[in-house]
Design a protein around this motif. Structure first.
Motif, short mmCIF file in Angstrom:
data_model
loop_
_atom_site.label_atom_id
_atom_site.label_comp_id
_atom_site.label_asym_id
_atom_site.label_seq_id
_atom_site.Cartn_x
_atom_site.Cartn_y
_atom_site.Cartn_z
N GLU A 138 -9.27 -10.99 0.86
CA GLU A 138 -8.53 -11.34 -0.36
C GLU A 138 -8.15 -10.10 -1.18
O GLU A 138 -7.02 -9.99 -1.64
CB GLU A 138 -9.39 -12.29 -1.20
CG GLU A 138 -8.66 -12.89 -2.37
CD GLU A 138 -9.52 -13.87 -3.14
OE1 GLU A 138 -9.26 -14.03 -4.34
OE2 GLU A 138 -10.43 -14.49 -2.55
N LYS A 142 -4.27 -8.87 -2.07
CA LYS A 142 -3.75 -8.62 -3.43
C LYS A 142 -2.98 -7.31 -3.46
O LYS A 142 -1.89 -7.23 -4.04
CB LYS A 142 -4.91 -8.59 -4.43
CG LYS A 142 -4.53 -8.18 -5.83
CD LYS A 142 -4.24 -9.39 -6.68
CE LYS A 142 -4.04 -8.99 -8.13
NZ LYS A 142 -2.63 -8.96 -8.49
N ILE A 147 -4.24 -14.10 -5.91
CA ILE A 147 -3.60 -12.98 -5.21
C ILE A 147 -2.30 -12.61 -5.92
O ILE A 147 -1.93 -11.44 -5.97
CB ILE A 147 -3.34 -13.35 -3.73
CG1 ILE A 147 -4.69 -13.42 -3.00
CG2 ILE A 147 -2.41 -12.34 -3.06
CD1 ILE A 147 -4.61 -14.02 -1.60
#
Length: 83
Positions: free
Chosen positions: A5, A9, A70
């Protein structure tokens, strides 16, 4: 391919993803969050668990919240493979 994750991002902030797609897992145990990259092939990356392997979200809402964290503001949900 799989991506964590935090790395997703970073790629999102650099403009690397065209869309987020939530789809049921192959065995129907939950949902995967697929991130589609810009480019010719439109490679798809699936969000990874911290200890490795694809992350399985129990609800569409949980996957959507992660996509929103995100940076995505629009998210596609594909239920065509669900029985």
């Amino acid at each position: 391919m799989i991506v964590q994750e935090r790395d997703a991002k970073t790629v999102f902030d650099l403009g690397g993803f065209s869309k987020a797609l939530i789809a049921p897992t192959p065995m129907g145990a939950g949902y995967h969050l697929h991130l589609v990259r810009f480019g010719k092939g439109g490679e798809t990356e699936v969000i990874e668990r911290q200890r490795g392997g694809w992350r399985v979200f129990t609800t569409i809402d949980a996957a959507a919240n992660t996509a929103n964290q995100i940076g995505f503001r629009r998210i596609e949900v594909d239920l065509s493979s669900r029985r």
